[in-house]
Design a protein around this motif. Sequence first.
Motif, PDB file in Angstrom:
ATOM      1  N   ARG A  49      -2.522-124.847 -15.248  1.00 41.26           N
ATOM      2  CA  ARG A  49      -2.794-123.428 -15.031  1.00 41.26           C
ATOM      3  C   ARG A  49      -2.871-122.677 -16.368  1.00 41.26           C
ATOM      4  O   ARG A  49      -3.669-121.766 -16.533  1.00 41.26           O
ATOM      5  N   PHE A  52      -6.261-122.619 -18.044  1.00 43.42           N
ATOM      6  CA  PHE A  52      -7.246-121.697 -17.477  1.00 43.42           C
ATOM      7  C   PHE A  52      -6.750-120.251 -17.406  1.00 43.42           C
ATOM      8  O   PHE A  52      -7.431-119.400 -16.831  1.00 43.42           O
ATOM      9  N   SER A  53      -5.594-119.969 -17.977  1.00 43.46           N
ATOM     10  CA  SER A  53      -5.064-118.608 -17.881  1.00 43.46           C
ATOM     11  C   SER A  53      -5.772-117.638 -18.818  1.00 43.46           C
ATOM     12  O   SER A  53      -5.806-116.438 -18.567  1.00 43.46           O
ATOM     13  N   GLY A  55      -8.850-115.701 -20.725  1.00 43.51           N
ATOM     14  CA  GLY A  55     -10.155-115.211 -20.282  1.00 43.51           C
ATOM     15  C   GLY A  55     -11.305-116.063 -20.787  1.00 43.51           C
ATOM     16  O   GLY A  55     -12.307-116.245 -20.094  1.00 43.51           O
ATOM     17  N   ARG A  58     -11.695-119.237 -18.567  1.00 43.84           N
ATOM     18  CA  ARG A  58     -12.243-118.876 -17.251  1.00 43.84           C
ATOM     19  C   ARG A  58     -13.734-118.592 -17.358  1.00 43.84           C
ATOM     20  O   ARG A  58     -14.526-119.058 -16.536  1.00 43.84           O
ATOM     21  N   THR A  61     -15.617-121.803 -18.004  1.00 42.29           N
ATOM     22  CA  THR A  61     -15.692-122.601 -16.782  1.00 42.29           C
ATOM     23  C   THR A  61     -16.725-122.028 -15.824  1.00 42.29           C
ATOM     24  O   THR A  61     -17.510-122.765 -15.217  1.00 42.29           O
ATOM     25  N   PHE A  62     -16.738-120.706 -15.697  1.00 47.31           N
ATOM     26  CA  PHE A  62     -17.733-120.082 -14.823  1.00 47.31           C
ATOM     27  C   PHE A  62     -19.140-120.307 -15.370  1.00 47.31           C
ATOM     28  O   PHE A  62     -20.070-120.607 -14.607  1.00 47.31           O
ATOM     29  N   ALA A 109     -16.108-118.537  -8.498  1.00 52.62           N
ATOM     30  CA  ALA A 109     -15.585-117.274  -9.028  1.00 52.62           C
ATOM     31  C   ALA A 109     -14.257-116.927  -8.365  1.00 52.62           C
ATOM     32  O   ALA A 109     -13.297-116.505  -9.020  1.00 52.62           O
ATOM     33  N   LEU A 112     -11.540-119.277  -9.768  1.00 53.42           N
ATOM     34  CA  LEU A 112     -11.195-119.005 -11.168  1.00 53.42           C
ATOM     35  C   LEU A 112     -10.405-117.732 -11.356  1.00 53.42           C
ATOM     36  O   LEU A 112      -9.500-117.682 -12.175  1.00 53.42           O
ATOM     37  N   TRP A 113     -10.741-116.702 -10.635  1.00 52.57           N
ATOM     38  CA  TRP A 113     -10.063-115.425 -10.849  1.00 52.57           C
ATOM     39  C   TRP A 113      -8.887-115.213  -9.905  1.00 52.57           C
ATOM     40  O   TRP A 113      -8.252-114.175  -9.919  1.00 52.57           O
ATOM     41  N   ARG A 114      -8.548-116.238  -9.123  1.00 49.15           N
ATOM     42  CA  ARG A 114      -7.366-116.176  -8.275  1.00 49.15           C
ATOM     43  C   ARG A 114      -6.204-116.917  -8.919  1.00 49.15           C
ATOM     44  O   ARG A 114      -5.072-116.841  -8.448  1.00 49.15           O
ATOM     45  N   LEU A 115      -6.454-117.652  -9.986  1.00 51.02           N
ATOM     46  CA  LEU A 115      -5.392-118.458 -10.623  1.00 51.02           C
ATOM     47  C   LEU A 115      -4.206-117.635 -11.003  1.00 51.02           C
ATOM     48  O   LEU A 115      -4.013-116.756 -11.575  1.00 51.02           O
TER      49      LEU A 115
END
Length: 115
Positions: A49, A52-53, A55, A58, A61-62, A109, A112-115
């Motif tokens: 985690r 990927f924390s 920005g 993320r 990755t996107f 998306a 990724l932004w729910r992590l």
Amino acid sequence: MVKPIIVGAHYGFRDWLAQRITAVVMAIYTVVLAVAVLTSFDGSYESWRGVFSGGFMRFATFLFFMSLFFHAWIGVRDIFMDYIKPTGIRLTLHSVVALLLIGYAGWAAQILWRL
């Protein structure tokens, strides 16, 4: 002198170039991810985690997923255009693949932004 009339969608070079660019983006991301994992990953969920924390990771990755989906779209679309001759079937398959890829992009998306 007779000039030949060229017809068609003219996808050739533009799509070839787009697939090469997306492939380079995916290759660079793979190297960045490998370095990030090898330098800060100890096998735990928290370290995964942590990778990927930030920005940047993320976003990278996107960008990887968008490149993957666009790369796949070009390839699948070209295969359908070359091998599926009935227009109705080809249009249906194009629509199904496009909707799936858009759905996958939304899902990526959300993850990724729910992590």
